[in-house]
Design an enzyme around this catalytic site. Structure first.
Site, mmCIF file in Angstrom:
data_model
loop_
_atom_site.group_PDB
_atom_site.id
_atom_site.type_symbol
_atom_site.label_atom_id
_atom_site.label_comp_id
_atom_site.label_asym_id
_atom_site.label_seq_id
_atom_site.Cartn_x
_atom_site.Cartn_y
_atom_site.Cartn_z
ATOM 1 N N LYS A 177 -7.179 -1.068 6.910
ATOM 2 C CA LYS A 177 -7.425 -0.718 5.514
ATOM 3 C C LYS A 177 -6.225 -1.176 4.705
ATOM 4 O O LYS A 177 -5.105 -1.167 5.219
ATOM 5 C CB LYS A 177 -7.554 0.799 5.361
ATOM 6 C CG LYS A 177 -8.871 1.333 5.839
ATOM 7 C CD LYS A 177 -9.006 2.777 5.455
ATOM 8 C CE LYS A 177 -10.300 3.339 6.015
ATOM 9 N NZ LYS A 177 -10.316 4.777 6.014
ATOM 10 N N HIS A 185 -2.699 1.498 -0.113
ATOM 11 C CA HIS A 185 -3.032 1.716 -1.519
ATOM 12 C C HIS A 185 -1.888 2.425 -2.229
ATOM 13 O O HIS A 185 -0.863 2.734 -1.613
ATOM 14 C CB HIS A 185 -4.351 2.472 -1.646
ATOM 15 C CG HIS A 185 -4.364 3.778 -0.924
ATOM 16 N ND1 HIS A 185 -3.790 4.902 -1.447
ATOM 17 C CD2 HIS A 185 -4.856 4.111 0.292
ATOM 18 C CE1 HIS A 185 -3.934 5.884 -0.582
ATOM 19 N NE2 HIS A 185 -4.569 5.432 0.486
ATOM 20 N N HIS A 219 0.117 5.209 -0.691
ATOM 21 C CA HIS A 219 1.140 4.931 0.326
ATOM 22 C C HIS A 219 2.466 4.504 -0.293
ATOM 23 O O HIS A 219 3.480 4.447 0.387
ATOM 24 C CB HIS A 219 0.662 3.852 1.297
ATOM 25 C CG HIS A 219 -0.443 4.324 2.189
ATOM 26 N ND1 HIS A 219 -1.722 3.835 2.105
ATOM 27 C CD2 HIS A 219 -0.477 5.263 3.153
ATOM 28 C CE1 HIS A 219 -2.487 4.447 2.994
ATOM 29 N NE2 HIS A 219 -1.754 5.323 3.647
HETATM 30 N N1 ARG Z 1 -2.042 7.827 8.517
HETATM 31 C C1 ARG Z 1 -2.087 8.958 7.627
HETATM 32 C C2 ARG Z 1 -2.645 8.562 6.274
HETATM 33 O O1 ARG Z 1 -2.532 7.430 5.854
HETATM 34 C C3 ARG Z 1 -0.753 9.571 7.409
HETATM 35 C C4 ARG Z 1 -0.029 10.026 8.641
HETATM 36 C C5 ARG Z 1 0.955 11.078 8.357
HETATM 37 N N2 ARG Z 1 1.781 11.433 9.466
HETATM 38 C C6 ARG Z 1 1.498 12.299 10.434
HETATM 39 N N3 ARG Z 1 2.379 12.501 11.382
HETATM 40 N N4 ARG Z 1 0.363 12.950 10.465
HETATM 41 O O2 ARG Z 1 -3.170 9.425 5.595
#
Ligand code: ARG
Length: 567
Positions: free
Chosen positions: A126, A129, A132
């Site tokens: 993906k 965006h 992030h």
């Molecule tokens: N990949 C997730 C997202 O983009 C965020 C991960 C956050 N970190 C974690 N340890 N859960 O929403």
């Protein structure tokens, strides 16, 4: 106060507190100075209320008495009602601050221990965006602040690369995937496949079945066809992400996706079992958290036996603890995951992990784009690349208008555009939502990144024009700088800004302080001639400009804002 991040105004803070402590018969570290409400009253204030009570007198009396008795070198105390104010003598201020700023360890602390900072962590297949953006820039800034405070920092990017959605993606790829499209626009193509899967799934039962098989193949751990293509998806995604990380100046010590913890999931469940926290609920495995005030249980295994996002976070936290023995572990993740963080950290506490209290969820608010044609295109989520490109385009237009003769216009536009985006994000309190307004983000005046970059470039320009190396601090008469206390107060409070920004996990404190430094700096070079004064005065002022340039450059570097020498 952890330590004094090599001094500046803190030097006087320590002196004043020592004198106060002696007069009051208390420990210096139990006293805290404030800033006078009105800057004209001095640099430090000491409210006497609490101590007057202990001494059975009234605060104004005590302030007056202390003002008469205290003796601190180069500092004049004065009573103002219940407050005791302190003004540092301008020549001593300039001398102290200038000599501290010029030292290489200015702004460096001596805290110990490892700090793990997990940030960015986008999902593969993906586009990254705007959401992030915040985790990426806040995480990078906090990492640098922790490092400055003295900690050893471990930066981790926890890529979202595992879960049943990748079974769906592989199923879609097997049906409609195009090698050609994948090689040209990989992320767009993967997103298209994912969207198509969800559209067609409703009318085609064979699709979910295929997705399930694909995920089983992925989970089997064998190096089968499914795993090979999933690995390629990860590589393609990382190639694009890395390009963005380069532009934003983010680096990681470890890029470890959720999949990295895959073989630790079974042992994790066994360990949880052994601590007695697991329960069965409708075939699924959960940890009930009601006794810890959390209504929703944490699901660690579904009734089909698959693990979840939370299971992987539990395994990751445990693995990080075992590997790094961290002092603190920060997770820079949006506020929408608050519950998730409460759940998995509470599971760890319930399972007896004392270290779980060292985990901090560094949450933040949303970025909202002002409505209008820039907000979204064709209803899609605005990708981070589009935002950065647009900022760079706008920066190029402004530069073209203001300074058409500039060398390396393209490179500087990139630095200014990206810097504007980063600073705009960091100047806000992290838990508040950020509203994006292009005109404001890129303005060269006001509270913006370009304004700070411009202030820094102005210093570089003055030093260039002087056409001689910046004079060293030992070769000038520092007393000549006593006419600019505002500048030295601002420069001298830089360590405090760094310290507080780290202590509160709030890069905004540094961002706002840099604006103060820049405004004091602007006043300095507007009100005072630097070049063309007597040789002695010119040297002293050039030296001040150099210290200003150094501090602005250092602070912007910590925030991740590039500092072009010309713009
Ligand atoms: N990949 C997730 C997202 O983009 C965020 C991960 C956050 N970190 C974690 N340890 N859960 O929403």
């Amino acid at each position: 106060m952890p330590d004094t991040l090599h001094l500046g105004l803190d030097h006087f803070d320590v002196q004043i507190r020592s004198a106060l402590a002696q007069a009051l018969g208390l420990e210096k570290d139990s006293l805290k100075l404030e800033r006078p409400r009105d800057e004209k009253m001095g640099e430090f204030a000491f409210p006497c209320f609490r101590f007057a009570k202990e001494k059975k007198t009234n605060p104004a009396e005590l302030a007056k008495k202390l003002a008469g008795e205290l003796s601190v070198e180069f500092v004049a105390p004065s009573a103002a009602g219940p407050f005791l104010n302190f003004r540092v003598e301008p020549a001593a201020l300039a001398k102290r601050v200038a000599s501290d700023v010029s030292k290489p360890n200015y702004g460096c602390g001596n805290l110990e221990g490892k700090v793990v900072v997990e940030y960015s962590s986008p999902n593969i297949a993906k586009p990254m965006h705007v959401g992030h953006l915040r985790t990426t820039v806040i995480g990078a800034a906090l990492s640098r602040l922790a490092n400055r405070a003295g900690h050893e920092v471990v930066r981790i990017n926890h890529l979202g690369d595992w879960g049943s959605q990748f079974g769906k993606l592989v199923a879609a790829w097997n049906r409609w995937g195009s090698e050609e499209k994948l090689s040209v626009e990989p992320i767009d193509h993967l997103l298209e496949l994912y969207v198509r899967y969800h559209k067609e799934e409703e009318n085609d039962e064979s699709l979910p079945a295929a997705a399930k098989v694909a995920f089983q193949e992925l989970e089997s751990g064998e190096n089968n066809k499914t795993r090979v293509i999933w690995k390629r998806f990860t590589e393609y995604s990382l190639r694009e992400f890395n390009h963005i990380f380069d532009r934003l100046g983010s680096t990681f010590d470890f890029v470890r996706g959720e999949s990295w913890y895959e073989d630790q999931l079974d042992p994790l469940i066994d360990w949880l079992e052994s601590t007695g926290v697991l329960e069965e609920s409708d075939g699924a495995t959960i940890v009930d958290l009601k006794d810890h005030g959390i209504k929703t249980p944490c699901l660690v295994k579904t009734a089909h036996g698959t693990t979840l996002y939370a299971t992987r976070d539990l395994a990751a936290a445990k693995s990080r603890w075992e590997e790094f023995q961290f002092e603190r572990a920060l997770y820079v993740v949006g506020a929408e995951q608050n519950l998730h963080f409460q759940q998995f950290t509470t599971v760890l506490k319930k399972a007896g992990c004392e270290w779980a209290s060292r985990i901090e969820h560094i949450s933040f608010g949303l970025i909202r784009l002002q409505e209008g044609k820039l907000s979204t295109r064709e209803g899609r989520i605005l990708s981070l690349t589009e935002v950065l490109d647009r900022a760079v385009e706008l920066a190029a237009e402004i530069i073209e208008e203001k300074n058409p003769e500039l060398d390396h216009k393209e490179a500087v536009s990139e630095q200014v555009g990206v810097g504007a985006i980063i600073f705009h994000d960091l100047k806000h309190q992290r838990n508040k939502d950020v509203v994006f307004n292009w005109g404001e983000v890129l303005s060269f005046e006001g509270d913006t990144g370009p304004y700070l970059q411009y202030s820094h470039a102005r210093c570089c320009a003055i030093l260039r024009k002087a056409d001689r190396p910046a004079p060293s601090i030992d070769s000038i008469d520092l007393g000549l700088l006593s006419d600019s206390p505002e500048l030295f107060v601002a420069l001298g409070r830089y360590p405090q800004a760094l310290r507080e920004a780290w202590e509160k996990r709030e890069p905004m404190i540094l961002a706002q302080h840099l604006l103060k430094i820049a405004s004091a700096g602007n006043a300095f070079y507007h009100e005072k001639r630097v070049l063309g004064e007597s040789e002695e005065l010119e040297s002293a002022r050039l030296c001040a400009i150099d210290l200003l340039r150094k501090t602005l450059g250092d602070g912007l570097g910590i925030l991740g804002v590039p500092t072009p020498e010309e713009m």
